[in-house]
Design a protein around this motif. Structure first.
Motif, PDB file in Angstrom:
ATOM      1  N   LYS A  10      -6.356   1.671  -0.530  1.00  0.00           N
ATOM      2  CA  LYS A  10      -6.909   1.079  -1.749  1.00  0.00           C
ATOM      3  C   LYS A  10      -6.944   2.071  -2.912  1.00  0.00           C
ATOM      4  O   LYS A  10      -7.263   1.694  -4.037  1.00  0.00           O
ATOM      5  CB  LYS A  10      -8.322   0.538  -1.495  1.00  0.00           C
ATOM      6  CG  LYS A  10      -8.359  -0.563  -0.454  1.00  0.00           C
ATOM      7  CD  LYS A  10      -7.636  -1.791  -0.937  1.00  0.00           C
ATOM      8  CE  LYS A  10      -7.712  -2.891   0.106  1.00  0.00           C
ATOM      9  NZ  LYS A  10      -6.736  -3.940  -0.146  1.00  0.00           N
ATOM     10  N   GLU A  49       0.826  -1.207   0.000  1.00  0.00           N
ATOM     11  CA  GLU A  49       0.000   0.000   0.000  1.00  0.00           C
ATOM     12  C   GLU A  49       0.860   1.257   0.000  1.00  0.00           C
ATOM     13  O   GLU A  49       1.898   1.310   0.652  1.00  0.00           O
ATOM     14  CB  GLU A  49      -0.920   0.018   1.220  1.00  0.00           C
ATOM     15  CG  GLU A  49      -2.028  -0.999   1.161  1.00  0.00           C
ATOM     16  CD  GLU A  49      -3.031  -0.853   2.288  1.00  0.00           C
ATOM     17  OE1 GLU A  49      -2.936   0.104   3.076  1.00  0.00           O
ATOM     18  OE2 GLU A  49      -3.916  -1.714   2.376  1.00  0.00           O
ATOM     19  N   LYS A 103      -6.614   3.955  -8.394  1.00  0.00           N
ATOM     20  CA  LYS A 103      -8.083   3.990  -8.382  1.00  0.00           C
ATOM     21  C   LYS A 103      -8.580   5.118  -9.263  1.00  0.00           C
ATOM     22  O   LYS A 103      -8.069   6.231  -9.225  1.00  0.00           O
ATOM     23  CB  LYS A 103      -8.569   4.192  -6.939  1.00  0.00           C
ATOM     24  CG  LYS A 103     -10.055   4.175  -6.783  1.00  0.00           C
ATOM     25  CD  LYS A 103     -10.555   2.785  -6.608  1.00  0.00           C
ATOM     26  CE  LYS A 103     -12.004   2.818  -6.161  1.00  0.00           C
ATOM     27  NZ  LYS A 103     -12.598   1.524  -6.254  1.00  0.00           N
TER      28      LYS A 103
END
Length: 149
Positions: free
Chosen positions: A44, A40, A148
C-alpha cells in the motif's frame, strides 16, 4: 504539481525516493502489457492503477484531490488534457477516506496536454480533472502511480 517527461527524469533528482521508484519501474517494465486494475509494487506504500478510457468534454468529468497519496499520472498512449487548480480555489465535498478521494467543484486555473511519456505529479493541494479531450475524443492508456505520503 510537477509536469515533465519520463525521458528527462534526471532533472527531477530532488523528488522523493518513492517517486524515483515510479520512474524506474516505468523504464524497466512494459506497462502497456499490464491488465487494467491495481498492481502492487511495495504494498500500500507504492502501487499503480493501469487504466484506459476515452477522453471527453470536461462537463462529463469530475474534479478530485487526495490526502494520503501523491498521484503520478504517466501517459502510455493517446493524448489527454488534465485541468488543474489548487484545492484552496475549489469547493470541497465530503472526503471519502477508504478511497482517498476528495471531490471538488469549480473552474480550472490551467490545463496541461499530456502525450506518451509525459507525467504529471499531483500533490494533496493539486485539484485535477483527468480524461478531458485535447481536441477530439481519444483512447488513452495510462498508469497512475500512487505514492503514500
Amino acid at each position: 504539481m510537477i509536469f515533465g517527461n519520463i525521458h528527462n527524469t534526471g532533472e527531477y533528482a530532488f523528488l522523493p525516493e518513492n517517486v524515483q521508484k515510479c520512474f524506474a519501474y516505468a523504464r524497466e517494465h512494459n506497462l502497456l502489457s499490464y491488465g487494467k486494475g491495481s498492481h502492487e509494487i511495495e504494498g500500500k506504500e507504492l502501487f499503480f492503477n493501469r487504466t484506459e478510457y476515452m477522453t471527453t468534454e470536461p462537463e462529463a468529468r469530475f474534479w478530485e484531490a487526495h490526502r494520503e497519496y501523491l498521484d503520478v499520472h504517466l501517459i502510455l498512449s493517446g493524448t489527454e488534457r488534465i485541468d488543474v487548480n489548487f484545492t484552496g480555489n475549489l469547493a470541497a465535498g465530503r472526503y471519502v477516506e477508504q478511497d482517498d478521494f476528495l471531490p471538488l467543484e469549480g473552474e480550472k486555473n490551467a490545463s496541461l496536454v499530456l502525450r506518451p511519456g509525459d507525467f504529471l505529479i499531483c500533490y494533496p493541494s493539486d485539484g485535477h480533472m483527468t480524461g478531458v479531450q485535447a481536441g477530439k475524443p481519444e483512447l488513452v492508456k495510462k498508469v497512475i502511480f500512487k505514492v503514500k505520503i
